[in-house]
Design a protein around this motif. Structure first.
Motif, PDB file in Angstrom:
ATOM      1  N   SER A  54      13.875 -41.437 -58.365  1.00 56.62           N
ATOM      2  CA  SER A  54      13.280 -40.144 -58.712  1.00 56.62           C
ATOM      3  C   SER A  54      14.427 -39.229 -59.128  1.00 56.62           C
ATOM      4  N   GLY A  55      14.403 -38.831 -60.374  1.00 57.26           N
ATOM      5  CA  GLY A  55      15.419 -37.889 -60.840  1.00 57.26           C
ATOM      6  C   GLY A  55      16.666 -38.492 -61.438  1.00 57.26           C
ATOM      7  N   ARG A  56      16.756 -39.803 -61.570  1.00 59.82           N
ATOM      8  CA  ARG A  56      17.900 -40.409 -62.269  1.00 59.82           C
ATOM      9  C   ARG A  56      17.680 -41.901 -62.418  1.00 59.82           C
ATOM     10  N   ARG A  57      18.489 -42.542 -63.288  1.00 55.29           N
ATOM     11  CA  ARG A  57      18.516 -44.006 -63.407  1.00 55.29           C
ATOM     12  C   ARG A  57      19.881 -44.476 -62.966  1.00 55.29           C
ATOM     13  N   LEU A  58      19.952 -45.711 -62.503  1.00 55.60           N
ATOM     14  CA  LEU A  58      21.158 -46.200 -61.834  1.00 55.60           C
ATOM     15  C   LEU A  58      21.456 -47.647 -62.228  1.00 55.60           C
ATOM     16  N   GLN A  59      22.731 -47.944 -62.459  1.00 58.88           N
ATOM     17  CA  GLN A  59      23.189 -49.339 -62.544  1.00 58.88           C
ATOM     18  C   GLN A  59      24.200 -49.549 -61.419  1.00 58.88           C
ATOM     19  N   ASN A  60      24.087 -50.658 -60.717  1.00 60.49           N
ATOM     20  CA  ASN A  60      25.025 -50.985 -59.641  1.00 60.49           C
ATOM     21  C   ASN A  60      25.875 -52.176 -60.078  1.00 60.49           C
ATOM     22  N   TRP A  61      27.184 -52.023 -60.000  1.00 62.89           N
ATOM     23  CA  TRP A  61      28.100 -53.089 -60.401  1.00 62.89           C
ATOM     24  C   TRP A  61      29.089 -53.409 -59.277  1.00 62.89           C
ATOM     25  N   GLY A  62      29.327 -54.683 -59.048  1.00 61.73           N
ATOM     26  CA  GLY A  62      30.343 -55.108 -58.075  1.00 61.73           C
ATOM     27  C   GLY A  62      29.749 -55.722 -56.820  1.00 61.73           C
ATOM     28  N   GLY A  63      28.425 -55.502 -56.616  1.00 66.46           N
ATOM     29  CA  GLY A  63      27.756 -56.009 -55.420  1.00 66.46           C
ATOM     30  C   GLY A  63      27.118 -54.860 -54.667  1.00 66.46           C
ATOM     31  N   LEU A  64      26.248 -55.194 -53.699  1.00 60.32           N
ATOM     32  CA  LEU A  64      25.606 -54.142 -52.915  1.00 60.32           C
ATOM     33  C   LEU A  64      26.376 -53.933 -51.625  1.00 60.32           C
ATOM     34  N   PRO A  65      26.987 -52.753 -51.438  1.00 63.03           N
ATOM     35  CA  PRO A  65      27.735 -52.498 -50.205  1.00 63.03           C
ATOM     36  C   PRO A  65      26.829 -52.683 -48.982  1.00 63.03           C
ATOM     37  N   HIS A  66      27.352 -53.315 -47.937  1.00 65.85           N
ATOM     38  CA  HIS A  66      26.569 -53.619 -46.740  1.00 65.85           C
ATOM     39  C   HIS A  66      27.503 -53.587 -45.534  1.00 65.85           C
ATOM     40  N   PRO A  67      27.001 -53.094 -44.364  1.00 66.71           N
ATOM     41  CA  PRO A  67      27.871 -53.034 -43.180  1.00 66.71           C
ATOM     42  C   PRO A  67      28.526 -54.374 -42.847  1.00 66.71           C
ATOM     43  N   LYS A  68      27.827 -55.484 -43.121  1.00 69.63           N
ATOM     44  CA  LYS A  68      28.406 -56.791 -42.796  1.00 69.63           C
ATOM     45  C   LYS A  68      29.342 -57.298 -43.881  1.00 69.63           C
ATOM     46  N   SER A 215      27.420 -40.810 -65.432  1.00 68.73           N
ATOM     47  CA  SER A 215      28.633 -40.778 -64.620  1.00 68.73           C
ATOM     48  C   SER A 215      28.965 -42.176 -64.135  1.00 68.73           C
ATOM     49  N   LEU A 216      30.258 -42.450 -64.098  1.00 69.49           N
ATOM     50  CA  LEU A 216      30.746 -43.699 -63.496  1.00 69.49           C
ATOM     51  C   LEU A 216      31.356 -43.321 -62.161  1.00 69.49           C
ATOM     52  N   THR A 217      30.729 -43.744 -61.074  1.00 64.83           N
ATOM     53  CA  THR A 217      31.231 -43.469 -59.732  1.00 64.83           C
ATOM     54  C   THR A 217      31.990 -44.711 -59.276  1.00 64.83           C
ATOM     55  N   ILE A 218      33.304 -44.566 -59.208  1.00 66.95           N
ATOM     56  CA  ILE A 218      34.191 -45.719 -59.019  1.00 66.95           C
ATOM     57  C   ILE A 218      34.799 -45.654 -57.625  1.00 66.95           C
ATOM     58  N   ARG A 219      34.580 -46.709 -56.829  1.00 66.89           N
ATOM     59  CA  ARG A 219      35.036 -46.686 -55.441  1.00 66.89           C
ATOM     60  C   ARG A 219      35.600 -48.033 -55.019  1.00 66.89           C
ATOM     61  N   HIS A 220      36.205 -48.048 -53.827  1.00 65.33           N
ATOM     62  CA  HIS A 220      36.701 -49.297 -53.253  1.00 65.33           C
ATOM     63  C   HIS A 220      35.909 -49.621 -51.991  1.00 65.33           C
ATOM     64  N   VAL A 221      35.294 -50.793 -51.987  1.00 70.39           N
ATOM     65  CA  VAL A 221      34.595 -51.292 -50.800  1.00 70.39           C
ATOM     66  C   VAL A 221      35.554 -52.255 -50.096  1.00 70.39           C
ATOM     67  N   PRO A 222      36.034 -51.874 -48.897  1.00 71.85           N
ATOM     68  CA  PRO A 222      37.047 -52.713 -48.245  1.00 71.85           C
ATOM     69  C   PRO A 222      36.501 -54.066 -47.782  1.00 71.85           C
ATOM     70  N   LYS A 223      35.255 -54.083 -47.309  1.00 77.10           N
ATOM     71  CA  LYS A 223      34.740 -55.306 -46.695  1.00 77.10           C
ATOM     72  C   LYS A 223      33.930 -56.110 -47.721  1.00 77.10           C
ATOM     73  N   VAL A 224      34.550 -57.161 -48.235  1.00 77.79           N
ATOM     74  CA  VAL A 224      33.905 -57.954 -49.281  1.00 77.79           C
ATOM     75  C   VAL A 224      33.815 -59.402 -48.837  1.00 77.79           C
ATOM     76  N   ILE A 225      32.651 -59.999 -49.038  1.00 81.94           N
ATOM     77  CA  ILE A 225      32.486 -61.432 -48.824  1.00 81.94           C
ATOM     78  C   ILE A 225      32.670 -62.083 -50.183  1.00 81.94           C
ATOM     79  N   LYS A 226      33.696 -62.936 -50.279  1.00 80.85           N
ATOM     80  CA  LYS A 226      34.001 -63.548 -51.581  1.00 80.85           C
ATOM     81  C   LYS A 226      32.907 -64.556 -51.924  1.00 80.85           C
ATOM     82  N   THR A 227      32.442 -64.495 -53.156  1.00 75.50           N
ATOM     83  CA  THR A 227      31.352 -65.372 -53.573  1.00 75.50           C
ATOM     84  C   THR A 227      31.704 -66.050 -54.899  1.00 75.50           C
ATOM     85  N   LYS A 228      30.884 -67.028 -55.227  1.00 81.35           N
ATOM     86  CA  LYS A 228      31.055 -67.724 -56.524  1.00 81.35           C
ATOM     87  C   LYS A 228      30.959 -66.735 -57.685  1.00 81.35           C
TER      88      LYS A 228
END
Ligand SMILES: O=C(O)CCC(=O)C(=O)O
Ligand SMILES: [Fe+2]
Length: 234
Positions: A54-68, A215-228
């Motif tokens: 509601s109120g904007r469109r979004l593209q997510n790149w790099g993976g979905l950040p998750h507590p695990k 806008s490009l919102t560029i961040r670093h997610v420290p906890k990454v599970i390496k995948t194919k």
């Protein structure tokens, strides 16, 4: 000589001194050609990359950040280039940004006040394309018992004017304590509450019409599970 982990030294001239620690506003961080190129890449992405909110469109790149941990996905080259460019300024304490949100706002659209939260290294960097906007900052809701109800209006502190092609970097209190949002307006009247007017080359009293902003919102997610999905040569 060993390279310091953090070289925000060259960014010091861009600190917004009227705001709490720490906001850096870099006008014309990219050229008009780079802006057109980035917009072209955004709109060339498959339709399925877009999520309508509601109120904007979004593209997510790099993976979905998750507590695990985020299931990492390789960024396309056109985003990787800018992640590296911004990270080389020292914005992420020597780490390289690995996550990008692309937000698109039509005139009148915006985003509710929020915190970016603990899944990211506490720095957010934003490149604006196509239009200016005002990013509004708020004090957090008081959790004190018996505190009088606080309205959004009473919690509003100040705004930053972000022009197309600029880079904004927020860290420290600006990231960790304050909330940020964008009012859904079609026109902005600049007041003294916009604290970076001179750095953004504007005057109080000016009216600015919004057009479509990406806008490009560029961040670093420290906890990454390496995948194919992260493999493959560049
Ligand atoms: O479009 C912007 O500059 C703000 C976006 C934002 O706050 C977010 O994606 O968390
Ligand atoms: Fe945000």
């Amino acid at each position: 000589m060993e390279r310091p982990a953090c070289i925000l030294e060259e960014l010091k001239q861009f600190v917004v001194s009227e705001a709490p620690p720490t906001a850096y506003y870099v006008p014309d961080f990219i050229s008009e050609d780079e802006e057109s190129y980035l917009l072209q890449q955004v709109y060339r992405s498959p339709k399925t990359k877009w999520t309508q909110l509601s109120g904007r469109r979004l593209q997510n790149w790099g993976g979905l950040p998750h507590p695990k941990g985020m299931l990492g996905e390789r960024l396309p080259d056109w985003l990787q280039t800018y992640c590296e460019k911004i990270s080389s300024l020292g914005a992420f304490s020597g780490k390289t940004a690995n996550h990008v949100l692309v937000n698109e706002y039509k005139p009148g659209e915006g985003i509710m006040p929020h915190e970016d939260g603990p899944l990211y290294h506490p720095t957010v960097t934003t490149i604006s394309l196509g239009s200016h906007t005002l990013l509004d900052f708020y004090t957090p809701l008081s959790s004190a018992e018996g505190a009088t109800p606080q309205t959004e209006e009473s919690r509003f502190l100040f705004s930053l004017l972000v022009r197309p092609r600029s880079l904004l970097i927020l860290q420290d209190e600006m990231y960790q304590r304050l909330l940020h949002g964008i009012h859904g307006r079609e026109q902005d009247t600049l007041t003294k509450k916009v604290v970076n007017l001179s750095a953004a080359g504007a005057e109080p009293g000016e009216d600015l019409n919004r057009s479509t902003r990406v806008s490009l919102t560029i961040r670093h997610v420290p906890k990454v599970i390496k995948t194919k999905l992260m493999l493959g040569k560049r």
